[in-house]
Design a protein around this motif. Sequence first.
Motif, mmCIF file in Angstrom:
data_model
loop_
_atom_site.group_PDB
_atom_site.id
_atom_site.type_symbol
_atom_site.label_atom_id
_atom_site.label_comp_id
_atom_site.label_asym_id
_atom_site.label_seq_id
_atom_site.Cartn_x
_atom_site.Cartn_y
_atom_site.Cartn_z
ATOM 1 N N GLY A 239 48.078 41.176 35.984
ATOM 2 C CA GLY A 239 46.825 41.561 35.342
ATOM 3 C C GLY A 239 46.989 42.476 34.134
ATOM 4 O O GLY A 239 46.008 42.995 33.616
ATOM 5 N N ALA A 240 48.220 42.672 33.672
ATOM 6 C CA ALA A 240 48.418 43.536 32.501
ATOM 7 C C ALA A 240 47.671 42.973 31.292
ATOM 8 O O ALA A 240 47.048 43.714 30.527
ATOM 9 C CB ALA A 240 49.912 43.676 32.189
ATOM 10 N N CYS A 241 47.707 41.636 31.141
ATOM 11 C CA CYS A 241 47.095 40.994 29.976
ATOM 12 C C CYS A 241 45.576 41.167 29.975
ATOM 13 O O CYS A 241 44.982 41.508 28.949
ATOM 14 C CB CYS A 241 47.475 39.524 29.943
ATOM 15 N N CYS A 250 35.285 40.221 32.853
ATOM 16 C CA CYS A 250 34.984 39.863 34.235
ATOM 17 C C CYS A 250 35.050 41.089 35.142
ATOM 18 O O CYS A 250 35.842 41.990 34.919
ATOM 19 C CB CYS A 250 35.954 38.805 34.722
ATOM 20 N N PHE A 251 34.189 41.103 36.133
ATOM 21 C CA PHE A 251 34.182 42.237 37.048
ATOM 22 C C PHE A 251 33.850 41.788 38.459
ATOM 23 O O PHE A 251 33.330 40.696 38.686
ATOM 24 C CB PHE A 251 33.200 43.322 36.584
ATOM 25 N N SER A 272 40.187 40.047 37.320
ATOM 26 C CA SER A 272 41.081 39.304 36.432
ATOM 27 C C SER A 272 41.269 37.884 36.923
ATOM 28 O O SER A 272 41.584 37.653 38.095
ATOM 29 C CB SER A 272 42.439 40.013 36.361
ATOM 30 N N CYS A 273 41.124 36.922 36.003
ATOM 31 C CA CYS A 273 41.335 35.507 36.328
ATOM 32 C C CYS A 273 42.795 35.230 36.662
ATOM 33 O O CYS A 273 43.121 34.132 37.118
ATOM 34 C CB CYS A 273 40.892 34.634 35.162
ATOM 35 N N GLN A 274 43.673 36.219 36.413
ATOM 36 C CA GLN A 274 45.089 36.001 36.725
ATOM 37 C C GLN A 274 45.410 36.320 38.183
ATOM 38 O O GLN A 274 46.518 36.103 38.646
ATOM 39 C CB GLN A 274 45.969 36.852 35.787
ATOM 40 N N LEU A 275 44.431 36.877 38.892
ATOM 41 C CA LEU A 275 44.659 37.241 40.284
ATOM 42 C C LEU A 275 44.196 36.109 41.194
ATOM 43 O O LEU A 275 43.181 35.457 40.935
ATOM 44 C CB LEU A 275 43.919 38.541 40.628
ATOM 45 N N GLU A 276 44.935 35.932 42.284
ATOM 46 C CA GLU A 276 44.694 34.792 43.170
ATOM 47 C C GLU A 276 43.275 34.802 43.744
ATOM 48 O O GLU A 276 42.642 33.773 43.904
ATOM 49 C CB GLU A 276 45.720 34.838 44.300
ATOM 50 N N GLU A 277 42.768 35.986 44.064
ATOM 51 C CA GLU A 277 41.479 36.080 44.739
ATOM 52 C C GLU A 277 40.295 35.754 43.824
ATOM 53 O O GLU A 277 39.196 35.476 44.300
ATOM 54 C CB GLU A 277 41.315 37.505 45.305
ATOM 55 N N PHE A 278 40.534 35.811 42.523
ATOM 56 C CA PHE A 278 39.455 35.682 41.544
ATOM 57 C C PHE A 278 38.615 34.428 41.748
ATOM 58 O O PHE A 278 37.383 34.485 41.707
ATOM 59 C CB PHE A 278 40.056 35.689 40.132
ATOM 60 N N ALA A 279 39.280 33.314 41.971
ATOM 61 C CA ALA A 279 38.545 32.046 42.097
ATOM 62 C C ALA A 279 38.406 31.617 43.554
ATOM 63 O O ALA A 279 38.190 30.451 43.850
ATOM 64 C CB ALA A 279 39.242 30.951 41.289
ATOM 65 N N HIS A 297 44.053 28.749 32.278
ATOM 66 C CA HIS A 297 42.638 29.110 32.166
ATOM 67 C C HIS A 297 42.451 30.289 31.210
ATOM 68 O O HIS A 297 41.531 30.295 30.389
ATOM 69 C CB HIS A 297 42.056 29.471 33.527
ATOM 70 N N ARG A 298 43.323 31.285 31.311
ATOM 71 C CA ARG A 298 43.171 32.463 30.435
ATOM 72 C C ARG A 298 43.243 32.047 28.961
ATOM 73 O O ARG A 298 42.403 32.443 28.152
ATOM 74 C CB ARG A 298 44.242 33.515 30.732
ATOM 75 N N PHE A 299 44.243 31.245 28.627
ATOM 76 C CA PHE A 299 44.377 30.847 27.223
ATOM 77 C C PHE A 299 43.197 29.987 26.779
ATOM 78 O O PHE A 299 42.715 30.120 25.657
ATOM 79 C CB PHE A 299 45.722 30.145 26.987
#
Lengths: 346, 261
Positions: A239-241, A250-251, A272-279, A297-299
């Motif tokens: 989630g650094a990015c 996103c929150f 963060s969309c980079q975290l597994e739980e996000f979706a 997805h992030r890009f």
Amino acid sequence: MFDRVIGKSDLTDSLDNLAERYRVVAPVSEGTRYRFAEIDGARDLDEGYIPTALPPTKYLRPPRENLITFAWDDEIQVEPVFDQSDFILFGVRPCDLHAIRLLDEIFDREKDDGHYQARRLGASIIGVECLEPCDEHCFCHAMGTLEAAAGFDLLLTDAGDGYYVRVGTDKGRQLLTELSGAREAVYEDRRRLRKIHARRDQAFEPRLDVEGSQIPALLADSNDSLLWDVLGEKCLSCGACTNACPTCFCFDVLDDLGLDLKSGTRYRTWDSCQLEEFAMVGTGESFRQPRDMRVKHRFNHKGRYLVERYGMPGCVGCGRCGRDCLVGIDPIGVFNQLKGQPVERR
Amino acid sequence: MYENLPALKKPRVAVFELASCAGCQLQILNLEDELVDVLQLIEFAYFKEAMSNTSEDYDLALIEGAVTRASDEQKLLEIREKAAIVGTIGSCAYPVGIPGLKNSGDVEAASELVYGAKAALFPSVPVKPVDAVIDVDFHVLGCPIEKDEFLHTLTALLIGKKPPIPPYSVCVECRMKENVCAFDRGETCLGAVTRAGCGALCPTYGSRCYGCRGPADDPNEPSLEALLEKRGKTPEQIAADYALYNGYREGTAGRREAPDG
């Protein structure tokens, strides 16, 4: 006719005066990093700053923000929390000004988010233009965000012995009275500013092999690229990015329950969309579980979906994500690789 | 985990200690501003660190410490039988913490090192975390546990909610604090694969993450390990780094899955 020119020592004095009377946040250095923090005067400011660890948008949408307090005895009581305190956000770079414009579009015009609006109303934003690239990670020039068109109340440009001051809003006009020693800009100043901008445009070498305007099409064509697999294997999902990104918004909404079990605070915190739980949905399935899908997805969200939806850049080229990525996932490299040869799987 | 937990109403709580430093029990006692309120919510039935009265009648068991003796396993089975809900507190109970260092070498040699000629009087087994012996309903993580996280777990249990344990890594919290990354200071760090919830306490105070809270839900270990090697760490150093707190998972007993939930 509102533009001003202010000498450097006059600006220093003005900042000192402002910091005495208002809460002023500005970039300060901390070892090798910079961050926006409250300053007591101009001496705390570090003018040589490159994009800060977290973007200045952290003052408009803090990592943790209380939304309501709640309590119930006989009846349920809910109080919204709005932070309307005035402050001056000094030294915002054009890339971040573009990010603020996008957040305004989302939280103010589209969503009518009162918590964001309260903080935004309290903020007086003084931008400072970039005249040379900050480091090898930035690519604002390609994204069309080197030039700040809006998002600021005042915008300063270093003109050698002083600053050229442009006014963006009525609030900025009122702020001019705080700039003691400033004089009205004349033709010669404006001519000088044009020359500074021409020199600046030469100083920013192209870093992307693709035009910024072509990035949405490039991403649409790259859905099946093997590059996503390669990046998915590297990505730490730390989630650094997304934490560093000035346009990430996103929150997650969580409750903090008091020990009386009858009162508490509902707050939101950066997600963060980079975290597994996000979706992940209520039944436990995640519709974007594989790491490569999250990276892709992030890009796409930055480079394509936001552009299509709001007509403004979702990535402002500040380079923070590439600068912070421990495993070297840098948008310059990603866009150039997508544009170049197909990527072989490792 | 966390599923179908019975609703608790002023539960009787027992705090047990296996191999540990008792620091996590002390963290509960360190809740000086909150203890009076906490005692409105629960009643301690057994808490040797805090009181001499003991009772075998309890609903919620909190277990500190790692399993280092065969008799510990028997004790845990008894506790699981009696308690409706069992949770662990601290790194020794999960992932295995400092006691797990014993697994890095020969168990008998470790006994002799500590007890000398009398080692035979203290039979020792390879170290295990609590959930390797019994089902555990929740973990309060950390070395020592975070006071706030303990309170949040307690209030969640009392209203029948899942205790709020972040699934993601320490980096997420560390970056939010604008800390200078340990890797940028020329050091290495396990934060990228370690479960958050501590507020990145160690990196925030100039240290780095040692992995005391065990793995995050979704750790990309191969990528971090490649990075550690690139930064000059030998395979032995990397294994030793993991073994400090994650000696059961990474050690002689082999890898095991992270807790679900």
